[in-house]
Enzyme design. Structure first.
Site, PDB file in Angstrom:
ATOM      1  N   LYS A  80     -12.232 -99.901 -86.954  1.00 44.66           N
ATOM      2  CA  LYS A  80     -11.675 -98.920 -87.891  1.00 44.66           C
ATOM      3  C   LYS A  80     -12.072 -99.364 -89.286  1.00 44.66           C
ATOM      4  O   LYS A  80     -12.357-100.542 -89.514  1.00 44.66           O
ATOM      5  CB  LYS A  80     -10.138 -98.893 -87.773  1.00 44.66           C
ATOM      6  CG  LYS A  80      -9.505 -97.640 -88.303  1.00 44.66           C
ATOM      7  CD  LYS A  80      -9.526 -96.518 -87.280  1.00 44.66           C
ATOM      8  CE  LYS A  80      -8.920 -95.259 -87.835  1.00 44.66           C
ATOM      9  NZ  LYS A  80      -8.878 -94.190 -86.836  1.00 44.66           N
ATOM     10  N   VAL A 183      -4.979 -81.424 -86.579  1.00 47.54           N
ATOM     11  CA  VAL A 183      -4.637 -81.526 -85.158  1.00 47.54           C
ATOM     12  C   VAL A 183      -3.370 -80.719 -84.865  1.00 47.54           C
ATOM     13  O   VAL A 183      -3.308 -79.963 -83.888  1.00 47.54           O
ATOM     14  CB  VAL A 183      -4.421 -82.999 -84.735  1.00 47.54           C
ATOM     15  CG1 VAL A 183      -4.048 -83.065 -83.250  1.00 47.54           C
ATOM     16  CG2 VAL A 183      -5.666 -83.826 -84.998  1.00 47.54           C
TER      17      VAL A 183
HETATM   18  P1  NAD Z   1      -4.217 -84.056 -91.363  1.00 51.18           P
HETATM   19  O1  NAD Z   1      -4.239 -84.846 -92.620  1.00 51.18           O
HETATM   20  O2  NAD Z   1      -5.097 -82.852 -91.255  1.00 51.18           O
HETATM   21  O3  NAD Z   1      -2.733 -83.577 -91.002  1.00 51.18           O
HETATM   22  C1  NAD Z   1      -1.615 -84.370 -91.208  1.00 51.18           C
HETATM   23  C2  NAD Z   1      -0.534 -83.441 -91.743  1.00 51.18           C
HETATM   24  O4  NAD Z   1       0.684 -84.178 -91.824  1.00 51.18           O
HETATM   25  C3  NAD Z   1      -0.835 -82.905 -93.137  1.00 51.18           C
HETATM   26  O5  NAD Z   1      -0.708 -81.501 -93.139  1.00 51.18           O
HETATM   27  C4  NAD Z   1       0.219 -83.573 -94.018  1.00 51.18           C
HETATM   28  O6  NAD Z   1       0.635 -82.762 -95.092  1.00 51.18           O
HETATM   29  C5  NAD Z   1       1.335 -83.768 -93.019  1.00 51.18           C
HETATM   30  N1  NAD Z   1       2.320 -84.790 -93.369  1.00 51.18           N
HETATM   31  C6  NAD Z   1       2.157 -85.940 -94.053  1.00 51.18           C
HETATM   32  N2  NAD Z   1       3.329 -86.581 -94.155  1.00 51.18           N
HETATM   33  C7  NAD Z   1       4.240 -85.834 -93.502  1.00 51.18           C
HETATM   34  C8  NAD Z   1       5.628 -85.976 -93.236  1.00 51.18           C
HETATM   35  N3  NAD Z   1       6.317 -87.042 -93.673  1.00 51.18           N
HETATM   36  N4  NAD Z   1       6.254 -85.013 -92.534  1.00 51.18           N
HETATM   37  C9  NAD Z   1       5.576 -83.926 -92.091  1.00 51.18           C
HETATM   38  N5  NAD Z   1       4.271 -83.734 -92.312  1.00 51.18           N
HETATM   39  C10 NAD Z   1       3.606 -84.687 -93.010  1.00 51.18           C
HETATM   40  O7  NAD Z   1      -4.546 -85.114 -90.201  1.00 51.18           O
HETATM   41  P2  NAD Z   1      -5.007 -84.786 -88.708  1.00 51.18           P
HETATM   42  O8  NAD Z   1      -6.474 -84.893 -88.615  1.00 51.18           O
HETATM   43  O9  NAD Z   1      -4.332 -83.554 -88.241  1.00 51.18           O
HETATM   44  O10 NAD Z   1      -4.404 -86.033 -87.937  1.00 51.18           O
HETATM   45  C11 NAD Z   1      -3.019 -86.126 -87.671  1.00 51.18           C
HETATM   46  C12 NAD Z   1      -2.706 -87.495 -87.100  1.00 51.18           C
HETATM   47  O11 NAD Z   1      -3.443 -87.676 -85.877  1.00 51.18           O
HETATM   48  C13 NAD Z   1      -3.116 -88.653 -88.010  1.00 51.18           C
HETATM   49  O12 NAD Z   1      -2.179 -89.686 -87.872  1.00 51.18           O
HETATM   50  C14 NAD Z   1      -4.461 -89.106 -87.429  1.00 51.18           C
HETATM   51  O13 NAD Z   1      -4.718 -90.460 -87.667  1.00 51.18           O
HETATM   52  C15 NAD Z   1      -4.249 -88.848 -85.967  1.00 51.18           C
HETATM   53  N6  NAD Z   1      -5.494 -88.599 -85.245  1.00 51.18           N
HETATM   54  C16 NAD Z   1      -6.300 -87.574 -85.621  1.00 51.18           C
HETATM   55  C17 NAD Z   1      -7.481 -87.348 -84.937  1.00 51.18           C
HETATM   56  C18 NAD Z   1      -8.377 -86.193 -85.310  1.00 51.18           C
HETATM   57  O14 NAD Z   1      -9.277 -85.852 -84.516  1.00 51.18           O
HETATM   58  N7  NAD Z   1      -8.201 -85.547 -86.445  1.00 51.18           N
HETATM   59  C19 NAD Z   1      -7.844 -88.174 -83.860  1.00 51.18           C
HETATM   60  C20 NAD Z   1      -6.977 -89.220 -83.479  1.00 51.18           C
HETATM   61  C21 NAD Z   1      -5.803 -89.418 -84.182  1.00 51.18           C
END
Ligand code: NAD
Length: 355
Positions: A80, A183
Site C-alpha cells: 500500500k 462503492v
Molecule cells: P469514496 O471516497 O468515494 O467514498 C467514501 C464516502 O464516505 C464519501 O462519500 C465520504 O463523504 C463518506 N464519508 C467520510 N466520512 C464519513 C462518515 N464519518 N460518515 C459517513 N460518510 C462518510 O471511497 P470509496 O472508493 O467508495 O471507498 C469506500 C471505502 O471502501 C474506503 O474505505 C476504501 O478504502 C474502501 N475500498 C474501496 C475500494 C474501491 O474499489 N473503491 C476497494 C477496496 C476498499
C-alpha cells in the site's frame, strides 16, 4: 521514527519513505509480502495529522492487502502507499513525482486507486510508470474498480445472509450504508435492484440527496446510522468505525461493507461475536476491485472471466462464518488463519522447488 518496532510492523519486507522538494511530495510505500507475486495496493492521499499516523495506516492496509489477495486466489503480494497531503493540493506534478518512486521499484510494487486517488490520477501515474492498475485508457483496461468492489461486497452480503437466515435473498432486507461514495452508491443500487431497502449516511449532503432521489433511500445522520434497525450494516466510508463504542448500538445481524480495517481493534471482533452479529471480514468482501484489476497486470482483461470470481466471495464468506460459529471465535481470526495457510503452502512450494 521506529519502523521495525512499530506495533503494525508485521514483518514487512520494505518500508520506503519518499520525499521530493520541488513538489513537496511526502509519501510512504509499504511492501508487506511478495510470496504470492508482485505486491499490489492502492495509493491513498490523506492529510494525516502526523507521520506516525500515516505509517500506522499504510502498514495495516498493506498487510490487509496480502491477506486479501491470498484469499481471492490472486498471484499478488500485498502493499500500500500513502501520500501525506490535503487532496485539494493534489497536482499532476505531485502524482508524477510519486510515480517516479514507484517506477524505481521495477515492478515489485503495482499501485492504483484508493481514497482521494481516482482513475484520472492513475492515468497521470501511467505517464511515468507502467506499474499501474485500474487504468481507463487503452484497449482492454479494467477501469474504475468501485463497481466491482461493490459487487464483491454484495456477494459477501449474500454469503452472510445465507449463513444467518438460511437464504441469500436481499428482497425485503434493510441495509444501512455508511458512506455513499463510489462503492457505497454502487452497492446501494445493487441492494435496491435486488428488492432491498436502504438507509444511508454521508458527511456530504449531495451524496445522500442523490441516493434519495435516484434510489429512494432513507437518510440518517453520520452518527445516527449506528442506531438504525436493519439486517445489514455496511461500513463504506473510513476504517475503524466498528468500535467498542458503536458495537453496542448496532441493531443489525450482519456487518458487511467495503471499508478497509473496519474494526478499531481485534477485541471488537469478539464483541460482535458475543452480540450474535456476523462480521464478513473487510478484506475478504472488498476484493472485487483487485480481482477486476488483475487483467491490467496480465494484459488480457476480460470482464466475463472476472464476474464468477467476484461471485465466489459469497462462498468464502459462508465458509469463514461457519468456521467462526463452529469454533466460537471471531470471523476475522478465521479469515487470517485461512490466508496464512495459503501463504504457508506457497512458501512450502518455493522451499521444495529450491531443494
Ligand atoms: P469514496 O471516497 O468515494 O467514498 C467514501 C464516502 O464516505 C464519501 O462519500 C465520504 O463523504 C463518506 N464519508 C467520510 N466520512 C464519513 C462518515 N464519518 N460518515 C459517513 N460518510 C462518510 O471511497 P470509496 O472508493 O467508495 O471507498 C469506500 C471505502 O471502501 C474506503 O474505505 C476504501 O478504502 C474502501 N475500498 C474501496 C475500494 C474501491 O474499489 N473503491 C476497494 C477496496 C476498499
Amino acid at each position: 521514527m521506529a519502523v521495525f518496532d512499530h506495533i503494525e510492523f508485521a514483518g514487512h519486507e520494505r518500508v520506503i519513505h519518499v520525499a521530493d522538494g520541488v513538489t513537496r511530495l511526502r509519501a510512504i510505500i509499504a511492501i508487506h509480502d511478495r510470496t504470492l507475486g508482485p505486491a499490489v495496493g492502492g495509493c491513498r492521499i490523506y492529510p494525516y495529522a502526523t507521520e506516525t499516523g500515516a505509517l500506522s495506516d499504510v502498514l495495516r492496509l498493506s498487510k490487509g492487502m496480502t491477506y486479501k489477495t491470498a484469499l481471492a486466489g490472486l498471484p499478488f503480494g500485498g502493499a500500500k502507499s500513502v501520500i501525506i497531503a490535503d487532496p485539494a493540493d493534489k497536482t499532476p506534478e505531485l502524482i508524477r513525482a510519486f510515480g517516479a518512486a514507484v517506477n524505481e521499484l521495477n515492478g515489485q510494487y503495482w499501485t492504483g486507486e484508493d481514497i482521494n486517488f481516482g482513475t484520472a490520477d492513475a492515468e497521470v501515474l501511467a505517464s511515468v510508470t507502467p506499474y499501474v492498475l485500474g487504468r481507463t485508457k487503452g484497449a482492454a483496461r479494467s477501469g474504475d474498480p468501485s463497481p466491482f468492489t461493490a459487487a464483491g461486497v454484495f456477494a459477501g452480503m449474500k454469503g452472510a445472509l445465507h449463513h444467518v437466515f438460511g437464504s441469500s435473498d436481499l428482497a425485503g432486507r434493510r441495509v444501512a450504508i455508511q458512506g455513499i461514495g463510489n462503492v457505497g452508491y454502487n452497492l446501494a443500487r445493487l441492494v435496491t435492484e435486488a428488492g432491498g431497502t436502504i438507509v444511508v449516511s454521508d458527511v456530504r449532503a449531495e451524496s445522500t440527496e442523490r441516493a434519495v432521489r435516484e434510489l429512494g433511500a432513507g437518510v440518517a445522520t453520520p452518527d445516527a446510522i449506528f442506531d438504525e434497525l436493519c439486517d445489514i450494516f455496511a461500513p463504506c466510508a473510513m476504517g475503524a468505525t466498528i468500535s467498542e463504542e458503536t458495537v453496542p448500538r448496532l441493531k443489525s445481524r450482519i456487518v458487511c461493507g467495503a471499508a478497509n480495517n473496519q474494526l478499531s481493534s481485534p477485541q471488537v471482533g469478539q464483541m460482535l461475536l458475543d452480540r450474535g452479529i456476523a462480521y464478513a471480514p473487510d478484506y475478504v468482501v472488498n476484493a472485487g476491485g483487485i480481482l477486476n484489476a488483475f487483467g491490467d497486470f496480465s494484459g488480457d482483461y476480460d470482464v466475463a472471466a472476472v464476474l464468477p470470481k467476484i461471485e465466489a466471495i459469497a462462498g468464502t464468506v459462508g465458509q469463514i462464518l461457519e468456521g467462526s460459529a463452529r469454533q466460537g471465535r471471531p470471523s476475522g481470526e478465521i479469515a487470517d488463519e485461512m490466508a496464512e495457510r495459503v501463504l504457508a503452502e506457497a512458501r512450502a512450494r518455493v522451499m521444495k522447488g529450491s531443494c
